[in-house]
Design an enzyme around this catalytic site. Structure first.
Site, PDB file in Angstrom:
ATOM      1  CG  ASP A   7      11.894  -1.194   3.378  1.00 47.26           C
ATOM      2  OD1 ASP A   7      10.793  -1.997   2.135  1.00 47.26           O
ATOM      3  OD2 ASP A   7      13.242  -1.529   2.977  1.00 47.26           O
ATOM      4  CD  GLU A  67       7.129  -1.279   1.466  1.00 43.04           C
ATOM      5  OE1 GLU A  67       7.284   0.432   1.535  1.00 43.04           O
ATOM      6  OE2 GLU A  67       8.769  -1.752   0.887  1.00 43.04           O
ATOM      7  CG  ASP A 140      17.233  -1.466   3.021  1.00 47.03           C
ATOM      8  OD1 ASP A 140      16.685  -2.183   2.320  1.00 47.03           O
ATOM      9  OD2 ASP A 140      17.818  -0.664   2.362  1.00 47.03           O
TER      10      ASP A 140
END
Length: 167
Positions: A7, A67, A140
């Site tokens: 992330d 992501e 996160d």
């Protein structure tokens, strides 16, 4: 398959190594890379790059799932996160690690069954799917694990698409 979920961020980069075998997924390692607030932006990017390189070399994942950037109203934040994504992808490229990218909608769909699921629901599902005693923190880290779980779900389909397209 060992999947390193990422992330991206500038202050915190969440990561999680997930093993996906025979329809089962389990979290092996998860944590985050932190960069100090107020530090020179170039130093922060260098810290992220070095941290990702070290993770790849130490954990030996077979693939990385990242992501994709979701553009929000704050273009300055989006630009900074885009730069962080860039050095993360560069670290993967330098080590020859294949990368799969997923939108937040795809991640939520794969993990929670609904592309517009709230963050709390996604975190609970990550906890349940990976059999974790507690929700991973910070957010996160939970997001990184969610991206890895998403890839574990999509990877067989992506491989099949490549095989069909190659015929």
């Amino acid at each position: 398959m060992l999947i390193l979920g990422i992330d991206p961020g500038t202050a915190i980069v969440g990561y999680g190594l997930v093993e996906a075998r025979a329809g089962q997924t389990r979290a092996l390692v998860y944590d985050c890379i932190r960069t100090p607030a107020g530090e020179d932006p170039c130093r922060r990017l260098a810290t992220i790059y070095a941290g990702i390189r070290e993770l790849i070399e130490r954990l030996q994942p077979e693939t990385m799932a990242v992501e994709e950037l979701f553009f929000n109203k704050n273009s300055k934040t989006a630009l900074a996160v885009g730069q962080a994504r860039g050095v993360i992808l560069l670290a993967a490229a330098h080590t020859g690690l294949p990368v799969a990218e997923y939108t937040p909608l795809e991640v939520k769909q794969a993990v929670a069954g609904f592309g517009r699921a709230p963050k709390e629901q996604v975190q609970r599902m990550v906890q349940a799917l990976l059999g974790l005693e507690e929700k991973p923190r910070p957010d996160d880290v939970a997001d990184a694990l969610a991206v890895a779980v998403c890839h574990a779900s999509f990877a067989p389909w992506r491989q099949r698409e490549k095989e069909v397209a190659g015929r």
